[in-house]
Design a protein around this motif. Sequence first.
Motif, PDB file in Angstrom:
ATOM      1  N   ARG A   1       0.858  -1.190   0.000  1.00  0.00           N
ATOM      2  CA  ARG A   1       0.000   0.000   0.000  1.00  0.00           C
ATOM      3  C   ARG A   1       0.889   1.233   0.000  1.00  0.00           C
ATOM      4  O   ARG A   1       1.860   1.305   0.761  1.00  0.00           O
ATOM      5  CB  ARG A   1      -0.920   0.018   1.215  1.00  0.00           C
TER       6      ARG A   1
ATOM      7  N   ASP B   1      -4.579  -7.824  -3.128  1.00  0.00           N
ATOM      8  CA  ASP B   1      -4.635  -8.737  -1.983  1.00  0.00           C
ATOM      9  C   ASP B   1      -4.331  -8.057  -0.656  1.00  0.00           C
ATOM     10  O   ASP B   1      -4.024  -8.727   0.344  1.00  0.00           O
ATOM     11  CB  ASP B   1      -3.672  -9.906  -2.186  1.00  0.00           C
ATOM     12  N   TRP B   2      -4.399  -6.717  -0.622  1.00  0.00           N
ATOM     13  CA  TRP B   2      -4.192  -6.013   0.648  1.00  0.00           C
ATOM     14  C   TRP B   2      -5.258  -6.462   1.647  1.00  0.00           C
ATOM     15  O   TRP B   2      -6.440  -6.572   1.301  1.00  0.00           O
ATOM     16  CB  TRP B   2      -4.267  -4.499   0.441  1.00  0.00           C
ATOM     17  N   PRO B   3      -4.870  -6.794   2.895  1.00  0.00           N
ATOM     18  CA  PRO B   3      -5.825  -7.360   3.849  1.00  0.00           C
ATOM     19  C   PRO B   3      -7.002  -6.438   4.158  1.00  0.00           C
ATOM     20  O   PRO B   3      -6.860  -5.217   4.196  1.00  0.00           O
ATOM     21  CB  PRO B   3      -4.976  -7.620   5.099  1.00  0.00           C
ATOM     22  N   ARG B   4      -8.153  -7.068   4.384  1.00  0.00           N
ATOM     23  CA  ARG B   4      -9.344  -6.319   4.787  1.00  0.00           C
ATOM     24  C   ARG B   4      -9.171  -5.795   6.208  1.00  0.00           C
ATOM     25  O   ARG B   4      -8.337  -6.294   6.965  1.00  0.00           O
ATOM     26  CB  ARG B   4     -10.596  -7.203   4.710  1.00  0.00           C
ATOM     27  N   SER B   5      -9.986  -4.834   6.567  1.00  0.00           N
ATOM     28  CA  SER B   5      -9.857  -4.205   7.889  1.00  0.00           C
ATOM     29  C   SER B   5     -10.091  -5.204   9.022  1.00  0.00           C
ATOM     30  O   SER B   5      -9.561  -5.041  10.127  1.00  0.00           O
ATOM     31  CB  SER B   5     -10.846  -3.040   8.018  1.00  0.00           C
ATOM     32  N   ASP B   6     -10.887  -6.269   8.765  1.00  0.00           N
ATOM     33  CA  ASP B   6     -11.170  -7.246   9.822  1.00  0.00           C
ATOM     34  C   ASP B   6     -10.131  -8.368   9.868  1.00  0.00           C
ATOM     35  O   ASP B   6     -10.292  -9.331  10.625  1.00  0.00           O
ATOM     36  CB  ASP B   6     -12.561  -7.844   9.632  1.00  0.00           C
ATOM     37  N   ALA B   7      -9.062  -8.245   9.064  1.00  0.00           N
ATOM     38  CA  ALA B   7      -8.051  -9.306   9.019  1.00  0.00           C
ATOM     39  C   ALA B   7      -6.679  -8.829   9.490  1.00  0.00           C
ATOM     40  O   ALA B   7      -5.694  -9.556   9.345  1.00  0.00           O
ATOM     41  CB  ALA B   7      -7.942  -9.862   7.596  1.00  0.00           C
ATOM     42  N   PHE B   8      -6.627  -7.641  10.063  1.00  0.00           N
ATOM     43  CA  PHE B   8      -5.327  -7.094  10.449  1.00  0.00           C
ATOM     44  C   PHE B   8      -4.718  -7.788  11.661  1.00  0.00           C
ATOM     45  O   PHE B   8      -3.528  -7.624  11.935  1.00  0.00           O
ATOM     46  CB  PHE B   8      -5.433  -5.586  10.696  1.00  0.00           C
TER      47      PHE B   8
ATOM     48  N   ARG C   1      -2.946   0.398  -3.909  1.00  0.00           N
ATOM     49  CA  ARG C   1      -3.193  -0.699  -2.969  1.00  0.00           C
ATOM     50  C   ARG C   1      -3.220  -2.012  -3.756  1.00  0.00           C
ATOM     51  O   ARG C   1      -3.920  -2.126  -4.763  1.00  0.00           O
ATOM     52  CB  ARG C   1      -4.521  -0.508  -2.263  1.00  0.00           C
TER      53      ARG C   1
END
Length: 270
Positions: A207, A221-228, A218
């Motif tokens: 990113r 495959d940039w992680p979603r907010s719920d996968a950090f 970005r």
Amino acid sequence: MKTRFSMRTSLWLAIVLMGVLGMALALATGGVYRELALDNQRSALANLVNLKVHDLLDGLEEKSRELSTDLHREPTFRAAFDAHDQEAVSKLLDGQFHRYYQTANVIKLEKLYAFDAEYALFAESSEGSSAIDKGEVVCGDLMRRARQRRGADHLKMMSELCLSGGRFYQAVMVPVGGLRPVGFLAVVSDPAHSLIPLGAALGMPLRLARADGGEVYRSPDWPRSDAFDKVLVADYVLKTKGMEDALTVSMAADLAPLTAKLREARNIVL
């Protein structure tokens, strides 16, 4: 008999208590160790990103130099440049936006400038970024430093990362005319574009964001907010020569391998 039973009970209670305290200590130190391991991993990744970013920017600088060299070797360009034919030089500069370096996506050109031997602007491309006004010289500090040089230093290539109008640029200035420069060419490009291959090179989502937080790029495959909670994000802030924050380069590493090793170590300690 009662005393012996009491002593045995006290001994077992002491053993159990020590066991509980030992496990609590193992869990607590395990948490501290985990945070230290994550910090070390984040620091190592940021250092790796730092090295790779500057490798890519050095490559962009070299490609900008090659573009300038190829251009001023063309007889038609040299003739127009020597004659200070502003219209002809501007057309030739515009032509670079339709040639290999731009069409092959090697460089994202933003602006091309031609300066005389006294560093006065006499021609510029009409093509390029719409964010740059006609007559506006991007990375003006580079030009000011160039004018202050003496002797053979005028033969050296110069480059600089800068901010202009909230946008991030790299400017590379190359002399025209061999050992007796008759002028200079400046190539202004978008360095963020040249950093996009960083994700593929390191095998991680990437990113890029401006200093104001605006996103530039970005990875899909940039992680979603719920996968950090499952990734480790390392940030490297790219600065201008004036030490202004210009671009934040963020990489997301999968935490699963490290978490598995930390869990194994914790279990062994327990």
